[in-house]
Enzyme design. Structure first.
Site, PDB file in Angstrom:
ATOM      1  N   LYS A   1       0.867  -1.190   0.204  1.00 44.26           N
ATOM      2  CA  LYS A   1       0.001   0.014  -0.173  1.00 44.26           C
ATOM      3  C   LYS A   1       0.760   1.290  -0.089  1.00 44.26           C
ATOM      4  O   LYS A   1       1.966   1.383   0.770  1.00 44.26           O
ATOM      5  CB  LYS A   1      -0.891   0.028   1.313  1.00 44.26           C
ATOM      6  CG  LYS A   1      -1.857   1.110   1.380  1.00 44.26           C
ATOM      7  CD  LYS A   1      -2.887   0.844   2.748  1.00 44.26           C
ATOM      8  CE  LYS A   1      -3.785   1.921   2.587  1.00 44.26           C
ATOM      9  NZ  LYS A   1      -4.740   2.020   3.752  1.00 44.26           N
TER      10      LYS A   1
ATOM     11  N   SER B   1      -9.806   2.375   2.754  1.00 44.52           N
ATOM     12  CA  SER B   1      -8.997   3.029   2.069  1.00 44.52           C
ATOM     13  C   SER B   1      -7.882   2.153   1.380  1.00 44.52           C
ATOM     14  O   SER B   1      -7.308   2.503   0.241  1.00 44.52           O
ATOM     15  CB  SER B   1      -7.880   4.001   2.710  1.00 44.52           C
ATOM     16  OG  SER B   1      -7.156   3.283   3.708  1.00 44.52           O
TER      17      SER B   1
ATOM     18  N   SER C   1     -10.253   0.187   7.334  1.00 46.80           N
ATOM     19  CA  SER C   1      -9.661   0.313   6.036  1.00 46.80           C
ATOM     20  C   SER C   1      -8.888  -0.998   5.168  1.00 46.80           C
ATOM     21  O   SER C   1      -8.721  -1.052   4.269  1.00 46.80           O
ATOM     22  CB  SER C   1      -8.605   1.565   5.800  1.00 46.80           C
ATOM     23  OG  SER C   1      -9.404   2.548   5.685  1.00 46.80           O
TER      24      SER C   1
END
Lengths: 493, 495
Positions: A79, A159, A183
């Protein structure tokens, strides 16, 4: 042999050890998959193919010499909130324009030390603020799943949308993710993947771009519970560079994974039966209860009375911390700088251009709730609510070992479908997940079936502090009962 | 709750054109913690160096960097609290003070707002007029320093040096217990002495290691507090005095003209000797304090506090009392000697096991004279405590006179060397041997019958004979021995 990209981490590890294929072959298969998918799915902000192949070649040597680490040669996505040495790190924001760290986050270092191969940096909501991966400066990330009813593209959740989408689409075998209010778990639920948010303090936050420091916690997204256990073991560590990390031994989660749930006391919190929750979510939850029960778990109804205050309190605490954490992006030392006539206008120009609308909204909310005259009414009160939420869980855990809830109140939606007029509509996605962050507990989302629209749905297990082993074990039971979801169709090829 | 501890005293009143005014002063002193590393990062705290030499990833607030408390700084704060006889708080909390400025990389300063590490204490001041007053300490907290902005190095841009960014400061807040500029100066001086004794701050104000925010208000005696102004960042004791004097006069003028004092933040201009308001932009902050979520509350047990207490050095007040009782020093002499620890240590080495009165006289007299002339502190004047001690021993055992000793001290200062050796080598030893002296005295009496005759009517002329002996012996004759001999020989009573 099935395609290499369909393998789980556990199986790939065995194949590599046996010499069925090389780490370079495994890496190249995934590179090919990324190349084919990235235009459609936009899961990668940046790829690092060359380094990945080099790295895989080193892994092959290590595997041959018998020095293989726990994740030797396994292709992962990172990420883009994790700082990676010499590799651009954006946090999905324009304000970190061309920022290239000279340091490696503790978690990525742990993974690389164990032999993991980074394929690239994954898309996310800007500064991890979002539940649909629609706030990224680098564009929407798309789920590999489509809605059967109208064929619409879907959001992968957020997210960690890039993480969930690329794991689900078989572009990487696993991915790092972070979870401040859901998330990891919400995108895992939307994409039919497994996502675990460990206990606050289990994984180091050092080198992870901060959103809300008291809530942020990193974890993996994978395709099976077993893979989650493998990755978490590598990611977790005590880190003296993070004062909030906890000095506890990291257990071997794989070892106890298949110990079953016989005698496990599973709590069902009545407050998670919210208005407007669809019947199919309700039915899924009941299925989960039945699966655990039939494997010998004891089902107990519990109450978490302050649940309804969790979301509003979260949307005070998280923006408050974010407003302060994001103050460092001022155009002075790194990232974007938009010149101005004086220092104030430089600040204003830089931050106006560098931050997207959702980030600005949260900075404004956070600044407001910390302001003189409002602090007591908002921030302080929210902190008190947080204490009460923790107490609810403490009480419940006197009677039960884990809690079972749905991960989300609804299945995945299409880009632009939610939150356009009212951001709260989007925020409601996190209604079942934020409580876990507020209390600092571990939580995992496991795929449990498909909706009537043919899209994945997830169940959430919430554990006692540092009992990741417990929720992984229960999750394994759920996964066994539900069966693995089929891979999404490769409509992008 | 704070209660005023001072009675109104006539000597502290300032005369205005419409009557007397009482001045009320409180100080916030920022003292840089003596430590090798910064408060939350491993960077060096050394003064100087090239700009941005001592900057870590944490100091530059790179994304994802986290602060980790430096225990050494915590210990220094506890020591300081103990030195101020203050309450040590076993649990304190770090807060973020949020504001934007280029030399504040994080966009917030980590400080302690609601729960400081040290609570109430006090500092006793001994004033010139022989009275003493106790100044209350409200609190001491730990915080980060900011970097330095420079607006003159580039025609269009400002430049920033982050070497100081993140250095540990102790903010020591007094109660409004001071009543004159003199007291405020004495307070800062005493505070600096205490910190230097403790080794927790070097007190070098010219390097920015100590600076003060000065709060001043005036009121009619017996009235409630007046409105105060705060003059920020005054960096010398002299300037603190000047800033206060200026503010007192300015405020009294305003009030006597029928005006009111604005509660405002000021800057002191040392060139003009004036205070002026900060631009409103510089002060209009809502700092949005909240507990720093990156740091757990700072907690330690009593055991640590007691361990540090046990290791404390003798503090200025204790030393002063001991000097007065052990060496018979006057309060005034004692106060001067203890002001700096090296001077006190110097004196003590000289005085130990020797004639204390002589030691005081020599240290406070000739040696201080030389030190002042050279513009150096006592211990750097170039005479070791051993050398001065030996000199005093030579006086005490009668080997040399006080007058010769002054010459020997000069020689030590100029050429160095051992006083005993110098006396020996230069033949400066006092002549006390009566046999040798007797011959000289007899000679003088025999050769000067006129003077002997004169002496019978004018006994005071014995001084002439003494002078003759001294001339003959080049000053080495023991004056007492000479006097005694002359009196015996010439059969006169004591002068």
């Amino acid at each position: 042999m099935s395609e290499l990209t369909d393998l789980t981490i556990a199986k790939a590890r065995k194949g590599l050890a046996k010499g069925d294929f090389s780490a370079v072959e495994l890496c190249e298969a995934h590179i090919k998959a990324v190349d084919a998918a990235n235009e459609a799915l936009n899961t990668f902000i940046m790829t690092t193919f060359e380094q990945a192949v080099e790295r895989a070649a080193q892994s092959d040597k290590k595997i041959k010499s018998g020095d293989a680490g726990a994740l030797e040669g396994i292709p992962l996505g990172i990420k883009d909130l994790f700082c990676t040495t010499d590799v651009q790190t954006t946090a999905g924001s324009h304000i970190l324009d061309k920022f290239t760290p000279v340091y490696e986050s503790t978690i990525t270092k742990n993974l690389f030390d164990d032999g993991a191969v980074m394929i690239g940096k994954l898309n996310l909501d800007e500064f991890a603020m979002g539940s649909s991966n629609e706030t990224s400066y680098f564009g929407n990330c798309i789920s590999p799943w489509k809605r059967k009813t109208d064929g619409a593209n879907l959001v992968p959740g957020g997210s960690s949308g890039g993480s969930a989408s690329s794991v689900s689409a078989r572009l990487v075998m696993g991915a790092t993710a972070t979870d401040t209010g859901g998330s990891i778990r919400q995108p895992a639920a939307f994409t039919g993947t497994v996502g675990i948010k460990p206990t606050y303090g289990r994984c180091s936050r050092w080198g992870v771009v901060a959103f809300a420091s008291s809530l942020d916690q990193a974890g993996p997204i994978t395709r099976t519970v077993e893979d989650a256990a493998i990755m978490l073991k590598s990611m977790a560590s005590y880190d003296a560079k993070d004062t909030t990390s906890v000095d506890l031994p990291v257990p071997d989660y794989e070892k106890t994974l298949r110990d079953g749930v016989k005698g496990l006391r599973v709590g069902i919190p009545k407050e998670y039966r919210v208005d407007g929750m669809s019947d199919e979510i309700e039915q899924l939850w009941q299925k989960g209860i039945d699966w655990l029960k039939s494997e010998g778990a004891e089902i107990i109804d519990v109450s978490l009375p302050h649940t309804k205050y969790a979301l509003p309190a979260y949307y005070i605490v998280a923006p408050a911390e974010a407003s302060s954490n994001l103050a460092r992006y001022d155009g002075v030392r790194y990232g974007l700088r938009v010149p101005g006539d004086d220092i104030l206008s430089m600040y204003e120009n830089t931050r106006a251009e560098g931050f997207g609308a959702e980030v600005k909204r949260r900075i404004m909310i956070g600044t407001y709730v910390l302001s003189a005259g409002y602090y007591d009414a908002y921030y302080l009160k929210a902190q008190k609510v947080r204490t009460l939420i923790k107490r609810d869980f403490d009480e419940a855990y006197k009677k039960v070992d884990v809690l079972l809830t749905p991960t989300t109140p609804s299945p995945a939606f299409a880009p632009g479908e939610k939150g356009g007029d009212d951001p709260v509509e989007m925020y409601l996605n996190d209604i079942f997940t934020v409580t876990v962050n507020m209390a600092g507990l571990p939580g995992i989302s496991v795929p449990a079936g498909l909706s009537s629209e043919g899209t994945p749905l997830g169940l959430q297990l919430i554990g006692k502090p540092f009992d990741e082993a417990g929720i992984l074990r229960a999750a394994q039971t759920l996964e066994d009962a539900a069966g693995l979801l089929p891979a999404p169709e490769r409509w992008w090829v | 709750m704070y209660k005023e501890s001072r009675e109104t005293e006539k000597k502290n009143l300032v005369q205005g054109s419409t009557g007397d005014w009482e001045v009320v002063i409180g100080l916030e002193v920022h003292a840089q913690v003596t430590s090798n590393a910064k408060l939350f990062s491993g960077s060096s705290t050394q003064f100087g160096g090239e700009p941005n030499d001592h900057v870590s990833l944490v100091d530059a607030a790179m994304p994802g960097m986290l602060p980790v408390i430096n225990e050494a700084c915590v210990h220094q704060a506890i020591r300081t609290g103990l030195g101020l006889r203050a309450k040590i708080n076993n649990r304190s909390v770090f807060d973020r003070k949020n504001y934007f400025y280029p030399d504040l990389p994080q966009g917030y300063q980590i400080s302690q707002f609601k729960h400081p590490i040290v609570g109430e204490g006090d500092v006793v001041l001994d004033l010139k007029d022989g009275t003493s007053v106790t100044i209350g300490i409200e609190r001491l907290h730990l915080e980060q320093d900011a970097g330095k902005s420079n607006h003159d190095l580039h025609p269009k841009h400002s430049v920033v040096d982050l070497n100081r960014s993140g250095v540990a400061l102790m903010e020591i807040v007094s109660y409004p217990d001071m009543r004159s500029a003199e007291e405020a100066k004495a307070y800062v001086t005493k505070l600096r002495t205490i910190l230097r004794y403790l080794g927790t701050c070097d007190g070098n104000m010219d390097e920015g290691s100590m600076r003060a925010d000065v709060n001043v208000s005036v009121r009619r005696p017996g009235d409630p507090w007046g409105t105060r102004t705060e003059t920020k960042n005054v960096n010398s004791i002299r300037f603190i005095g000047q800033a206060i004097e200026y503010e007192i006069n300015r405020q009294i003028d305003v009030l006597e003209d029928g005006g009111t004092i604005d509660q405002e933040t000021l800057l002191f201009d040392p060139k003009k000797g004036e205070t002026r308001p900060m631009r409103s932009k510089e002060e209009a902050h809502d700092y949005r304090y909240f507990p720093d979520p990156d740091l757990l509350p700072l907690e330690f047990d009593d055991e640590l506090v007691e361990k540090l207490r046990g290791e404390l050095p003798e503090l200025p007040d204790e030393k002063k009392d001991r000097f007065m009782s052990d060496y018979g020093l006057s309060p005034y002499d004692a106060e001067i000697l203890i002001a700096a620890r090296p001077s006190a240590d110097y004196f003590e080495k000289v005085a130990k096991g020797r004639d204390a009165k002589l030691a005081v006289n020599w240290v406070m007299g000739d040696l201080s004279g030389h030190a002042n002339a050279k513009g150096v502190p006592l211990h750097e004047v170039g005479v070791s405590p051993d050398q001065l001690g030996q000199l005093i021993e030579l006086i005490t055992d009668g080997t040399i006179s006080g007058k010769i000793a002054k010459d020997v001290l000069e020689i030590v200062l100029e050429e160095g060397g051992n006083p005993a050796d110098i006396v020996e080598a230069k033949g400066l030893k006092q002549m006390s041997d009566t046999g040798e002296l007797e011959t000289i005295v007899d000679d003088i009496i025999t050769n000067n019958p006129k003077q002997v005759e004169q002496l019978k009517t004018k006994p005071k002329t014995i001084g002439w004979f003494v002078g003759q002996v001294m001339q003959k012996t080049k000053g080495k004759a023991n004056p007492q021995a000479v006097n005694k001999l002359l009196q015996d020989k010439l059969e006169i009573g004591e002068g």
